[in-house]
Design an enzyme around this catalytic site. Structure first.
Site, PDB file in Angstrom:
ATOM      1  N   PRO A 180       0.730  -1.493   0.574  1.00 57.94           N
ATOM      2  CA  PRO A 180      -0.045  -0.277   0.016  1.00 57.94           C
ATOM      3  C   PRO A 180       0.290   1.099  -0.100  1.00 57.94           C
ATOM      4  O   PRO A 180       1.785   1.462   0.342  1.00 57.94           O
ATOM      5  CB  PRO A 180      -0.878   0.176   0.836  1.00 57.94           C
ATOM      6  N   CYS A 229      -4.177   1.551   9.048  1.00 54.08           N
ATOM      7  CA  CYS A 229      -5.726   1.671   8.949  1.00 54.08           C
ATOM      8  C   CYS A 229      -6.131   1.083  10.015  1.00 54.08           C
ATOM      9  O   CYS A 229      -7.184   1.070  10.064  1.00 54.08           O
ATOM     10  CB  CYS A 229      -5.492   0.320   8.234  1.00 54.08           C
TER      11      CYS A 229
HETATM   12  P1  NAD Z   1      -4.801   1.390  -1.916  1.00 60.16           P
HETATM   13  O1  NAD Z   1      -6.191  -0.186  -1.928  1.00 60.16           O
HETATM   14  O2  NAD Z   1      -5.382   2.441  -3.017  1.00 60.16           O
HETATM   15  O3  NAD Z   1      -3.682   0.713  -2.772  1.00 60.16           O
HETATM   16  C1  NAD Z   1      -3.183  -0.713  -2.173  1.00 60.16           C
HETATM   17  C2  NAD Z   1      -1.892  -0.957  -3.387  1.00 60.16           C
HETATM   18  O4  NAD Z   1      -2.825  -2.370  -4.430  1.00 60.16           O
HETATM   19  C3  NAD Z   1      -1.437  -0.180  -4.033  1.00 60.16           C
HETATM   20  O5  NAD Z   1      -0.359  -0.303  -4.573  1.00 60.16           O
HETATM   21  C4  NAD Z   1      -2.480  -0.685  -5.349  1.00 60.16           C
HETATM   22  O6  NAD Z   1      -1.207   0.570  -6.533  1.00 60.16           O
HETATM   23  C5  NAD Z   1      -3.258  -1.662  -5.340  1.00 60.16           C
HETATM   24  N1  NAD Z   1      -4.297  -1.775  -5.996  1.00 60.16           N
HETATM   25  C6  NAD Z   1      -4.965  -1.018  -5.705  1.00 60.16           C
HETATM   26  N2  NAD Z   1      -6.864  -1.252  -6.652  1.00 60.16           N
HETATM   27  C7  NAD Z   1      -6.131  -1.915  -7.137  1.00 60.16           C
HETATM   28  C8  NAD Z   1      -6.778  -3.148  -8.484  1.00 60.16           C
HETATM   29  N3  NAD Z   1      -8.031  -3.281  -8.766  1.00 60.16           N
HETATM   30  N4  NAD Z   1      -6.157  -3.873  -8.689  1.00 60.16           N
HETATM   31  C9  NAD Z   1      -4.177  -4.457  -8.345  1.00 60.16           C
HETATM   32  N5  NAD Z   1      -3.905  -4.019  -7.711  1.00 60.16           N
HETATM   33  C10 NAD Z   1      -4.906  -2.529  -6.806  1.00 60.16           C
HETATM   34  O7  NAD Z   1      -4.863   1.490  -0.908  1.00 60.16           O
HETATM   35  P2  NAD Z   1      -3.507   2.578   0.227  1.00 60.16           P
HETATM   36  O8  NAD Z   1      -4.078   4.296  -0.680  1.00 60.16           O
HETATM   37  O9  NAD Z   1      -2.230   2.357  -0.369  1.00 60.16           O
HETATM   38  O10 NAD Z   1      -3.988   2.148   1.037  1.00 60.16           O
HETATM   39  C11 NAD Z   1      -5.255   2.406   1.975  1.00 60.16           C
HETATM   40  C12 NAD Z   1      -5.996   1.832   2.355  1.00 60.16           C
HETATM   41  O11 NAD Z   1      -5.956   0.641   2.289  1.00 60.16           O
HETATM   42  C13 NAD Z   1      -7.287   1.865   3.441  1.00 60.16           C
HETATM   43  O12 NAD Z   1      -7.938   1.614   3.228  1.00 60.16           O
HETATM   44  C14 NAD Z   1      -6.856   1.208   4.472  1.00 60.16           C
HETATM   45  O13 NAD Z   1      -7.356   0.984   5.575  1.00 60.16           O
HETATM   46  C15 NAD Z   1      -5.990  -0.365   3.819  1.00 60.16           C
HETATM   47  N6  NAD Z   1      -4.964  -1.112   4.354  1.00 60.16           N
HETATM   48  C16 NAD Z   1      -5.407  -1.999   5.335  1.00 60.16           C
HETATM   49  C17 NAD Z   1      -3.646  -2.648   5.736  1.00 60.16           C
HETATM   50  C18 NAD Z   1      -4.177  -3.853   6.213  1.00 60.16           C
HETATM   51  O14 NAD Z   1      -3.890  -4.674   7.367  1.00 60.16           O
HETATM   52  N7  NAD Z   1      -6.139  -4.469   6.889  1.00 60.16           N
HETATM   53  C19 NAD Z   1      -3.205  -2.472   5.582  1.00 60.16           C
HETATM   54  C20 NAD Z   1      -2.792  -1.047   5.030  1.00 60.16           C
HETATM   55  C21 NAD Z   1      -3.437  -0.292   3.851  1.00 60.16           C
END
Ligand code: NAD
Length: 476
Positions: free
Chosen positions: A117, A249
């Site tokens: 992320p 998160c």
């Molecule tokens: P994000 O979901 O926008 O992106 C995370 C990663 O996934 C990035 O590398 C992005 O390029 C990739 N990605 C996003 N959508 C995708 C798709 N459809 N297909 C393939 N790859 C995709 O998240 P962010 O902004 O980096 O993080 C924030 C979100 O993540 C918040 O909602 C947070 O709560 C959550 N988060 C959860 C945890 C957990 O452990 N539960 C940990 C960190 C972040």
């Protein structure tokens, strides 16, 4: 899957071939548990040693978070994860039950596709890398496009460690020009997906056709009852809410405060550099931050931003100097109103805006927690500050979260701490409530396959009367 191009497919196929060859070689030649632990120790150490460079790069690239917090996070997570790996058994026979004739053996899962992320680009690669290597897996990291440099720097450090031990460097690979398509293709081609991010990513991970641990959006909601030590609460909420500009998160998104201590706690939070927003300031934040659905608008650039930047984006011109977080207040007539453009602050906000609800009776507090989670972050985390153990258990029983943090700063506790028993991680499963297959902290344990060896044993077949009991006498 429409984002995937031929170039993405070729890129990922090339990386997969390299990772696959490295993994097979490593699995065959590195079978000594102590040596695997030593390699993991070196990975933890380089993460610890280069924490400052990595934190600096991560803040500049992601334009999110705080340098000091990221340094602290790197150091704590490296210490914590390697502590947890100390007695991990990741090679060969790990458990035996002679009386049952059963033996459990573990083996690598193969090539892991790790999605990293943007909010946590510095420590996540190290934890996933360490866990993969100690289990003799290869890992390919796909970062958010903004944090490609940080990710490559982290992966290169881990590759240096592998080289030092004569292990194949291609056990750790990074996608250096990440695209959504490449990330999707990686999830399709690898053996196991470890996807850390929001709900869009988690859905994509589970749609990839590959076994996946997707961990979803958070929205920590924390009850403060009238028995809590309010100085302690204000201090812990302040530390947790302002850590890394609330990119975690697990950051406290809402407090649910008993009405008899509501004013006093607000005063104590203000003394901890919180700006108690007036109606006009709160309305400006609402208009700037949210979509008509009530969900936060990720395109506005306030996620992980400084308070000054948030004030500028919202057009708040009278923020006192030294403000470290904003306090907003929502008081819907019923919890059902939470989660709309009118009452949006009960959801995840990924920034230093703390929402505060007021409650009278404990059942209403629980209803508010559940309403917030129905809207956002179901299954992730909640918390309580109280001296009453019965309330801890009541909250735990009546909510749908994988973690309940008791008298602790949520973001500094639920993903591992030296003062509670939670295993260290940066990927927190949210259970079926959050659309995930796991409802626990993701660790090295998810990077292994089991082989169960079953031999005949003494028969263990109780009589039917014992098995079915009174049911046998029923008229069904
Ligand atoms: P994000 O979901 O926008 O992106 C995370 C990663 O996934 C990035 O590398 C992005 O390029 C990739 N990605 C996003 N959508 C995708 C798709 N459809 N297909 C393939 N790859 C995709 O998240 P962010 O902004 O980096 O993080 C924030 C979100 O993540 C918040 O909602 C947070 O709560 C959550 N988060 C959860 C945890 C957990 O452990 N539960 C940990 C960190 C972040």
């Amino acid at each position: 899957m429409s984002d995937v191009t031929e170039k993405d497919k070729e890129l990922v196929a090339g990386l997969m071939a390299r990772a696959r060859a490295a993994q097979k070689e490593f699995e065959a030649n590195f079978t000594d548990q102590d040596q695997l632990y030593e390699i993991a120790q070196h990975i933890a150490w380089v993460g610890f040693k280069y924490a400052e460079e990595i934190a600096d790069m991560a803040v500049r690239e992601s334009r999110m978070g705080k340098y000091e917090s990221k340094v602290a996070k790197m150091q704590t997570k490296m210490r914590g994860n390697i502590r947890d790996l100390k007695n991990a058994k990741t090679v060969g026979v790990v458990e035996e039950w002679p009386e049952k004739g059963l033996t459990r053996m573990v083996k690598p899962v193969g090539v892991i596709g790790a999605i990293i992320p943007c909010t946590n680009p510095e420590a996540t690669p190290f934890l996933k890398g360490m866990n993969a290597i100690i289990c003799r897996d290869a890992i390919i990291m796909s970062p958010h496009p903004r944090t490609a440099g940080t990710n490559k720097f982290c992966c290169d450090l881990m590759r240096k460690v592998l080289k030092k031990f004569g292990a194949p460097e291609d056990l750790v690979l990074s996608i250096d020009e990440p695209t959504l398509g490449a990330s999707q293709e990686l999830m399709a081609q690898c053996d196991l997906v470890l996807a850390t991010g929001g709900s869009g990513l988690v859905k994509a991970a589970y749609s990839s056709g590959t076994p996946a641990y997707g961990v979803g959006a958070g929205n920590a909601v924390v009850i403060v009852d009238e028995t809590a030590d309010l100085d302690d609460v204000a201090n812990k909420v302040y530390m947790s809410k302002t850590f890394d500009n609330a990119t975690s998160c697990s950051s406290e998104n809402s407090l649910v405060v008993q009405e008899d201590v509501y004013d006093e706690l607000l005063a104590k939070l203000q003394a901890k550099h919180g700006l108690l927003c007036n109606e006009e300031q709160q309305e400006k934040l609402r208009q700037m931050m949210f979509l008509p659905t009530g969900h936060y608008n990720g395109k506005k650039g306030f996620a992980g931003a400084t308070p000054e930047k948030i004030a500028e984006l919202a057009g708040i011109t009278d923020m006192p100097e030294g403000t470290e977080f904003f306090i907003v207040r929502e008081n819907p007539k019923t919890p059902d109103e939470i989660g709309s453009f009118e009452y949006p602050f009960g959801g995840e906000k990924l920034c230093v805006v703390l929402n505060v609800f007021k409650y009278k009776d404990f059942q209403t507090a629980i209803d508010i927690v559940n309403a917030c989670h129905r809207f956002s972050g179901l299954g992730h985390s909640c918390g309580i500050h109280t001296k009453r153990e019965d309330r801890v258990m009541e909250l735990s029983a009546k909510t749908y979260t994988s973690r309940v943090m008791v008298n602790q700063p949520v973001c500094l506790a639920n993903s591992g701490s030296f003062t509670n028993g939670m295993p260290f991680t940066l990927s927190l499963g949210c259970g079926t409530w959050g659309g995930n297959s796991a409802s626990e902290n993701i660790t090295y344990k998810q990077c292994l396959n089991n082989t169960w060896v079953a031999r005949p044993c003494k028969e263990d077949k109780p009589a039917d009367e014992v098995l079915f009991g009174k049911a046998m006498e029923s008229d069904l």
